[in-house]
Design an enzyme around this catalytic site. Structure first.
Site, PDB file in Angstrom:
ATOM      1  N   SER A   1      34.466  37.073  46.243  1.00  0.00           N
ATOM      2  CA  SER A   1      34.697  38.465  46.630  1.00  0.00           C
ATOM      3  C   SER A   1      34.088  38.792  47.995  1.00  0.00           C
ATOM      4  O   SER A   1      33.167  38.110  48.466  1.00  0.00           O
ATOM      5  CB  SER A   1      34.105  39.393  45.564  1.00  0.00           C
ATOM      6  OG  SER A   1      34.644  39.088  44.301  1.00  0.00           O
TER       7      SER A   1
HETATM    8  N1  SAM Z   1      31.986  36.437  41.229  1.00  0.00           N
HETATM    9  C1  SAM Z   1      32.780  35.388  41.785  1.00  0.00           C
HETATM   10  C2  SAM Z   1      32.156  34.808  43.013  1.00  0.00           C
HETATM   11  O1  SAM Z   1      31.115  35.288  43.456  1.00  0.00           O
HETATM   12  O2  SAM Z   1      32.711  33.819  43.502  1.00  0.00           O
HETATM   13  C3  SAM Z   1      34.180  35.822  42.090  1.00  0.00           C
HETATM   14  C4  SAM Z   1      34.980  35.895  40.896  1.00  0.00           C
HETATM   15  S1  SAM Z   1      36.721  35.873  41.100  1.00  0.00           S
HETATM   16  C5  SAM Z   1      37.058  37.358  42.005  1.00  0.00           C
HETATM   17  C6  SAM Z   1      37.136  36.263  39.394  1.00  0.00           C
HETATM   18  C7  SAM Z   1      36.877  35.132  38.453  1.00  0.00           C
HETATM   19  O3  SAM Z   1      37.080  35.617  37.109  1.00  0.00           O
HETATM   20  C8  SAM Z   1      37.813  33.946  38.622  1.00  0.00           C
HETATM   21  O4  SAM Z   1      37.075  32.788  38.846  1.00  0.00           O
HETATM   22  C9  SAM Z   1      38.571  33.892  37.294  1.00  0.00           C
HETATM   23  O5  SAM Z   1      38.911  32.581  36.882  1.00  0.00           O
HETATM   24  C10 SAM Z   1      37.581  34.546  36.357  1.00  0.00           C
HETATM   25  N2  SAM Z   1      38.137  35.092  35.115  1.00  0.00           N
HETATM   26  C11 SAM Z   1      39.278  35.803  34.941  1.00  0.00           C
HETATM   27  N3  SAM Z   1      39.417  36.139  33.640  1.00  0.00           N
HETATM   28  C12 SAM Z   1      38.338  35.616  32.979  1.00  0.00           C
HETATM   29  C13 SAM Z   1      37.914  35.624  31.623  1.00  0.00           C
HETATM   30  N4  SAM Z   1      38.603  36.211  30.657  1.00  0.00           N
HETATM   31  N5  SAM Z   1      36.756  35.008  31.312  1.00  0.00           N
HETATM   32  C14 SAM Z   1      36.016  34.394  32.280  1.00  0.00           C
HETATM   33  N6  SAM Z   1      36.383  34.355  33.578  1.00  0.00           N
HETATM   34  C15 SAM Z   1      37.522  34.962  33.926  1.00  0.00           C
END
Ligand code: SAM
Length: 215
Positions: free
Chosen positions: A65
């Site tokens: 992000s």
């Molecule tokens: N916080 C992260 C970083 O600093 O890099 C960015 C996260 S990215 C915007 C969103 C993440 O949420 C992705 O890696 C995606 O695979 C994960 N995600 C989506 N749905 C999810 C779920 N139900 N459980 C766990 N992770 C999930």
């Protein structure tokens, strides 16, 4: 200028120009952003862009992000150092590392195993050991470890996932983007007895939260 020194200069500029200048004042939060080398959480080819003011790809269709969004969400958690925190969406592990500097322990769940494995390696490289990562559907929370003092969801949800409010401790805060696919409102939900108090923290744009309580 040596590459690592150059990264430090860029990081300090990111903190002052993108984060502090936009109203994030908590010195502990600003220190965490100064301390964590964001470039290590992405492919080396992206290092020259690591401190820019936007999200960047981390593979598997996911993103790290925008620094300011990580800062707003972190600040909204109101951490003092003693909290047990749950993060949904480990992604690169960058947000996990920031949280780990500001609370007692971070539990973080990622849906995509390859991302979780990479995040674990970088966290170990940085000697950040107050974290537990697991692969699975974070929309259901981590009931075995509940309650949590604060929960952060780093993907956009169609509505506030019920299991997550149930896993909040009294006084606990849940920060979660809620809305349609591609555009959401960042919400903070605070548990006070039987009541859930919701606040609108502004517009945002996140990848989809998948799973049982996602898309
Ligand atoms: N916080 C992260 C970083 O600093 O890099 C960015 C996260 S990215 C915007 C969103 C993440 O949420 C992705 O890696 C995606 O695979 C994960 N995600 C989506 N749905 C999810 C779920 N139900 N459980 C766990 N992770 C999930």
């Amino acid at each position: 200028m040596a590459p690592y020194r150059d990264m430090e200069v860029r990081r300090r500029r990111m903190v002052s120009d993108q984060i502090a200048a936009r109203g994030i004042k908590d010195p502990q939060v600003l220190k965490a952003f100064n301390d964590i080398p964001r470039h290590l959480f992405m492919d080396e080819a992206l290092w020259p862009r690591a401190y820019e003011d936007h999200p960047l790809p981390i593979g598997d269709g996911q993103t790290i992000s925008q620094p300011y969004m990580v800062a707003i969400m972190t600040d909204a958690m109101g951490l003092t150092g003693s909290e047990k925190v749950l993060e949904i969406g480990t992604g690169s592990g960058y947000q996990t590392a920031i949280l780990a500097k500001l609370c007692d322990w971070v539990y973080s769940i990622e849906y995509i195993a390859a991302l979780s494995k990479r995040a674990q390696a970088v966290l170990e490289q940085l000697k950040i050991f107050n974290v537990n990562l697991k692969v699975g559907d974070g929309s259901q929370g981590w009931p075995e470890e509940a309650p949590f003092d604060a929960i952060m969801v780093t993907a956009g949800a169609p509505e506030v996932p019920r299991p997550l409010t149930e896993q909040l401790a009294e006084g606990g805060r849940l920060v979660v983007p809620v809305g349609s696919r591609g555009i959401q409102t960042l919400m903070r939900v605070t548990k006070r007895g039987d009541e859930l108090i919701s606040e609108d923290l502004g517009g945002c744009r996140f990848v989809d939260l998948v799973g049982e309580h996602g898309w």
